[in-house]
Motif scaffolding. Structure first.
Motif, mmCIF file in Angstrom:
data_model
loop_
_atom_site.group_PDB
_atom_site.id
_atom_site.type_symbol
_atom_site.label_atom_id
_atom_site.label_comp_id
_atom_site.label_asym_id
_atom_site.label_seq_id
_atom_site.Cartn_x
_atom_site.Cartn_y
_atom_site.Cartn_z
ATOM 1 N N ARG A 2 0.841 -1.197 0.000
ATOM 2 C CA ARG A 2 0.000 0.000 0.000
ATOM 3 C C ARG A 2 0.877 1.248 0.000
ATOM 4 O O ARG A 2 1.940 1.273 0.606
ATOM 5 N N VAL A 4 1.851 4.630 1.372
ATOM 6 C CA VAL A 4 1.679 5.230 2.696
ATOM 7 C C VAL A 4 2.000 6.725 2.731
ATOM 8 O O VAL A 4 1.981 7.335 3.795
ATOM 9 N N ARG A 5 2.292 7.294 1.594
ATOM 10 C CA ARG A 5 2.597 8.718 1.519
ATOM 11 C C ARG A 5 2.192 9.215 0.145
ATOM 12 O O ARG A 5 2.213 8.459 -0.824
ATOM 13 N N CYS A 19 4.186 0.276 2.104
ATOM 14 C CA CYS A 19 4.151 -0.594 3.274
ATOM 15 C C CYS A 19 3.840 -1.995 2.757
ATOM 16 O O CYS A 19 2.839 -2.197 2.070
ATOM 17 N N TRP A 46 -2.572 8.269 -1.890
ATOM 18 C CA TRP A 46 -2.278 7.668 -0.603
ATOM 19 C C TRP A 46 -3.320 6.584 -0.310
ATOM 20 O O TRP A 46 -4.499 6.775 -0.529
#
Length: 55
Positions: A2, A4-5, A19, A46
């Motif tokens: 995924r 994450v930012r 992640c 995100w």
């Protein structure tokens, strides 16, 4: 994995912070040479899954 930012879009590349299933973070770089993945990376937000699912 995924995102994450918020993806960092640079000239000719996109940086993704991911992640993964095992507890780890990694940064991956997608360049224009990756073709369709590069186009998908520019539209990634995100929380999205990576790599994107094929339609």
């Amino acid at each position: 994995a995924r995102v994450v930012r918020k993806p960092q879009i640079r000239k000719g590349q996109v940086l993704l912070d991911l992640c993964e299933t095992d507890p780890s973070l990694r940064r991956t770089t997608i360049t224009k040479r990756h073709g369709d993945l590069y186009k998908a990376a520019r539209d990634t937000e995100w929380g999205d899954a990576w790599p994107p699912e094929a339609p």
